[in-house]
Design an enzyme around this catalytic site. Structure first.
Site, mmCIF file in Angstrom:
data_model
loop_
_atom_site.group_PDB
_atom_site.id
_atom_site.type_symbol
_atom_site.label_atom_id
_atom_site.label_comp_id
_atom_site.label_asym_id
_atom_site.label_seq_id
_atom_site.Cartn_x
_atom_site.Cartn_y
_atom_site.Cartn_z
ATOM 1 N N PHE A 1 0.822 -1.208 0.000
ATOM 2 C CA PHE A 1 0.000 0.000 0.000
ATOM 3 C C PHE A 1 0.858 1.261 0.000
ATOM 4 C CE2 PHE A 1 -2.767 -3.186 1.891
ATOM 5 C CZ PHE A 1 -4.012 -2.884 1.359
ATOM 6 N N ASP A 2 0.415 2.244 -0.753
ATOM 7 C CA ASP A 2 0.860 3.618 -0.545
ATOM 8 C C ASP A 2 0.119 4.134 0.687
ATOM 9 O OD1 ASP A 2 1.955 6.201 -1.090
ATOM 10 O OD2 ASP A 2 0.103 6.758 -2.091
ATOM 11 N N MET A 3 0.510 5.280 1.221
ATOM 12 C CA MET A 3 -0.148 5.804 2.420
ATOM 13 C C MET A 3 -1.093 6.966 2.110
ATOM 14 S SD MET A 3 1.506 7.098 6.046
ATOM 15 C CE MET A 3 1.741 8.850 5.750
#
Length: 211
Positions: free
Chosen positions: A8-10
């Site tokens: 995941f990106d944040m």
């Protein structure tokens, strides 16, 4: 091949912070009588600190971006954003379900490591992630693929075994350059180029219907 890990990106994926940061930059520029050019500001979304302050320097008309950065942080100190207010609905439940399905989870963000740690702590999400990395750990952050290549290495997996969830142009390009399949979270607010993504979802929790 069945995926074994989800990366995941944040910002913009787990927490809805990108617009909040843009608003802080807009207020900062206006307070100092500087132009607010949306075409340049939008280039900041998904960028690492180095790119962010390069673009802010353009708007400021100043090459010494360190001076601008220090001024900004004196007016907007760390902790200005409460990450609990920006967590997308359903994220903890989604991460719990993915762990129950035996996926390895990783977080690869262009944000500073201390901000990533604070987001995870404030939202009690740290226990879900096997690998957590920040763009500041690498010579070049997104769209350079190094961050994603390193996550694969730390997970001990190959590209075909990993799925990435991103939103920004920078992030999608980085993941694709690393040979990864990418699902993009659609967000029309920022005019991202998501054309290289392999699939799209309206909100991050829609991921559960795909895995």
């Amino acid at each position: 091949m069945k995926k074994k890990a989800i990366i995941f990106d944040m910002d913009g994926v787990l927490v809805d912070t990108e617009n909040a940061y843009l608003n802080m930059f807009r207020d900062f520029l206006r307070a100092h009588g500087k132009p607010v050019r949306e075409d340049i500001l939008l280039k900041i979304v998904g960028a690492d600190s180095k790119k962010t302050w390069k673009y802010m320097g353009k708007l400021w008309g100043e090459e010494d971006t360190e001076k601008i950065r220090q001024l900004f942080h004196s007016e907007y100190p760390d902790g200005t954003l409460d990450y609990r207010e920006y967590l997308f609905p359903g994220v903890p439940q989604m991460l719990r379900t993915l762990k129950q399905k035996n996926y390895l989870l990783a977080l690869a963000s262009s944000s500073k490591k201390k901000d990533i740690r604070r987001m995870l702590k404030e939202n009690e999400l740290g226990s879900y992630f096997t690998v957590v990395v920040s763009g500041e750990e690498y010579k070049e952050s997104k769209p350079d693929p190094e961050i994603y290549n390193d996550v694969k290495r730390q997970l001990g997996l190959n590209s075909e075994e990993c799925l990435v969830v991103e939103d920004s142009t920078y992030g999608i390009r980085a993941a694709k350059a690393a040979g990864l399949e990418v699902i993009a979270v659609d967000d029309p607010r920022f005019s991202f180029d998501q054309s290289e993504a392999d699939g799209w979802i309206k909100k991050v929790t829609d991921l559960l219907s795909l895995v």
